[in-house]
Design a protein around this motif. Sequence first.
Motif, short mmCIF file in Angstrom:
data_model
loop_
_atom_site.label_atom_id
_atom_site.label_comp_id
_atom_site.label_asym_id
_atom_site.label_seq_id
_atom_site.Cartn_x
_atom_site.Cartn_y
_atom_site.Cartn_z
N GLY A 348 0.44 -1.57 0.01
CA GLY A 348 0.13 0.14 0.25
C GLY A 348 0.65 1.03 0.50
N ARG A 349 0.34 2.40 -0.65
CA ARG A 349 1.36 3.86 0.08
C ARG A 349 1.49 4.02 1.13
NH1 ARG A 349 -2.98 7.60 -3.69
NH2 ARG A 349 -2.69 6.62 -5.68
N PRO A 350 1.86 4.53 1.70
CA PRO A 350 2.49 4.86 3.04
C PRO A 350 1.44 5.27 4.16
CG PRO A 350 4.17 6.12 1.23
CD PRO A 350 2.39 5.60 0.76
N ASN A 351 0.81 4.82 4.91
CA ASN A 351 0.14 4.46 5.80
C ASN A 351 0.60 4.03 7.18
OD1 ASN A 351 -0.71 1.40 6.46
ND2 ASN A 351 0.10 1.96 4.23
N THR A 352 -0.26 4.48 8.45
CA THR A 352 0.08 3.85 9.79
C THR A 352 -0.91 2.78 9.56
OG1 THR A 352 -1.77 5.68 11.15
CG2 THR A 352 0.64 6.13 10.10
N LEU A 353 -1.91 2.84 9.52
CA LEU A 353 -2.89 1.46 9.40
C LEU A 353 -2.49 0.22 9.42
CD1 LEU A 353 -6.24 0.37 9.72
CD2 LEU A 353 -6.35 0.30 7.07
N PHE A 354 -1.50 -0.46 8.60
CA PHE A 354 -0.57 -1.44 8.24
C PHE A 354 -0.23 -1.52 10.25
CE2 PHE A 354 0.23 -1.78 3.44
CZ PHE A 354 -1.64 -2.11 3.27
N SER A 355 0.35 -0.02 10.35
CA SER A 355 1.41 -1.03 11.50
C SER A 355 0.15 -0.94 12.95
CB SER A 355 1.93 0.37 12.46
OG SER A 355 1.76 1.27 12.02
N ALA A 356 -0.83 -0.34 12.89
CA ALA A 356 -1.93 0.06 14.01
C ALA A 356 -2.57 -1.52 13.67
CB ALA A 356 -2.77 1.19 13.59
N LEU A 357 -2.85 -2.27 12.64
CA LEU A 357 -3.78 -3.05 12.69
C LEU A 357 -3.01 -4.09 13.02
CD1 LEU A 357 -6.52 -4.57 11.43
CD2 LEU A 357 -4.80 -5.38 9.61
N CYS A 358 -1.26 -4.18 12.45
CA CYS A 358 -0.02 -5.38 13.39
C CYS A 358 -0.04 -5.48 14.80
CB CYS A 358 0.86 -5.26 13.17
SG CYS A 358 0.94 -6.19 10.90
N GLU A 359 -0.18 -3.82 15.55
CA GLU A 359 -0.34 -4.18 16.74
C GLU A 359 -1.37 -4.27 17.82
OE1 GLU A 359 0.68 0.00 19.78
OE2 GLU A 359 0.60 0.36 17.89
N THR A 360 -2.36 -4.30 16.80
CA THR A 360 -3.36 -4.47 18.20
C THR A 360 -4.13 -5.61 17.94
OG1 THR A 360 -4.24 -2.27 17.63
CG2 THR A 360 -6.14 -3.67 17.95
N LEU A 361 -4.77 -6.53 16.20
CA LEU A 361 -4.11 -7.62 16.63
C LEU A 361 -3.17 -8.52 16.98
CD1 LEU A 361 -6.27 -8.03 13.23
CD2 LEU A 361 -6.70 -7.46 15.36
N ASN A 362 -2.04 -8.30 17.12
CA ASN A 362 -0.99 -9.14 17.88
C ASN A 362 -0.39 -9.12 19.02
OD1 ASN A 362 -0.07 -9.76 14.92
ND2 ASN A 362 1.45 -8.14 14.76
N GLY A 363 -1.02 -8.22 19.83
CA GLY A 363 -1.64 -7.84 21.25
C GLY A 363 -2.46 -8.38 22.35
N ALA A 364 -3.38 -9.06 21.47
CA ALA A 364 -4.35 -9.27 21.73
C ALA A 364 -4.88 -10.91 21.30
CB ALA A 364 -5.90 -8.61 22.04
N GLU A 365 -5.60 -12.13 22.27
CA GLU A 365 -5.80 -13.31 22.35
C GLU A 365 -7.40 -13.08 20.20
OE1 GLU A 365 -7.89 -17.45 23.80
OE2 GLU A 365 -6.33 -16.37 24.84
N GLN A 366 -8.29 -11.99 20.63
CA GLN A 366 -8.67 -11.70 20.06
C GLN A 366 -9.33 -10.20 20.28
OE1 GLN A 366 -11.84 -15.41 21.11
NE2 GLN A 366 -11.98 -14.15 22.99
#
Length: 403
Positions: A348-366
Amino acid sequence: MMGSLDQTDGGDDDAVEDVTIARGWARRLVEKSEGLTSSVHLPAEMLGCSSTLGAIDRMFTRFSTHELPRVRAWVDGGQRYTFTDALVSLGARADLTLEQRLALAAESPEFCATFNGLTGWCPQFAARMQQEMLSPLFDALGAAPACGTDFYAFFGNYGYTPFGVHDDLDHSLLWHLGPSSKIAYIWPRRRYIELTGGALSTTQFTSLLMHARRYVLRPGDLLFIPMGDFHVLRADRFSATLGLTIFPDDLVLECSEGLRLFAPDAPTFSSIREQSFTLQDLVELRRAAVRSNGFVITPPEMSTLAPMAVRETEILNGRLRIPVGYPLVSMRVACREALFVRRRVIWGRPNTLFSALCETLNGAEQVSFQTLRRHIAARFESVALVELLQSVSRLGGLAVEPL
């Protein structure tokens, strides 16, 4: 004992059940091999290994002209180049045993066959290997190998290995599955050079056998061969062996693989060729891709994943979770943002969505969609977020369950 596994498709027939891998096997391996520097034989580390062999057997019914397996076969010392097409043509025939299927494809009752990238063909098998083999091994080693790992198998009743005594550029763990036993001969590299006067592979090795370390492999046994050690195996009756390759750091390989991820085709190359990036960026790209797939270099075949995209209503009203061991990974290279899902990349173009998605989903069981929405703030449109989650799900990186 192995418990239940998440089913993606294929039903219960794909489960790898009734297998016990002894606790502490990885720690014993690392200790007895002196930190993976010396060959070691550990008897009866896997019980019920016929179930693992059955799971591999079923993988041979999934090949198609759209998804070809990485297989090879040797007959009478020469490679049989028709082997792949023959396996595809045999399809899902249920009347064939594994030995019969391989013999028909090789056009000979005596053959040697290899099958690389096993985990790509069965999500349940991949999950079990992650849990029972990779996680304990990485813990015992203190870290996962940055260059990754891969599972393979070899089969046959070929006598001695058809390409003779040879060395490998990487570590190998061999879990013998049977049903028959086989013999392994291993020469530590320095000793082999002393015996031969040079580090060369050979098919003329009869006089060398008396100087080798000789191991009889029975079903359930584990054999470790460190990189650089010379070896040859002998199988007089049909048997199968599951292998795990641990790849050493190789920056040149990682750069070339990273470039394929960054510019996989001519149109992409043309559109980005003026962008600035470093060789280290390419290395990190490849390492991020491998990390997203649990440090296995082979991604899952698309036919083994969910056949249909998860619906928008299911996402909006569901619980979201990523598979254990397969984190989402994002990074920015030049003027593009990468999101890695099971070793495949969404650009994708430069964005903060990808990193925010990773941080939230990787940091929680669900997490529910609404919770995810709050975490990444309102600056991202719900439609864009749902479409991204659908893409991640199609690539095997996200499960959606009802609330």
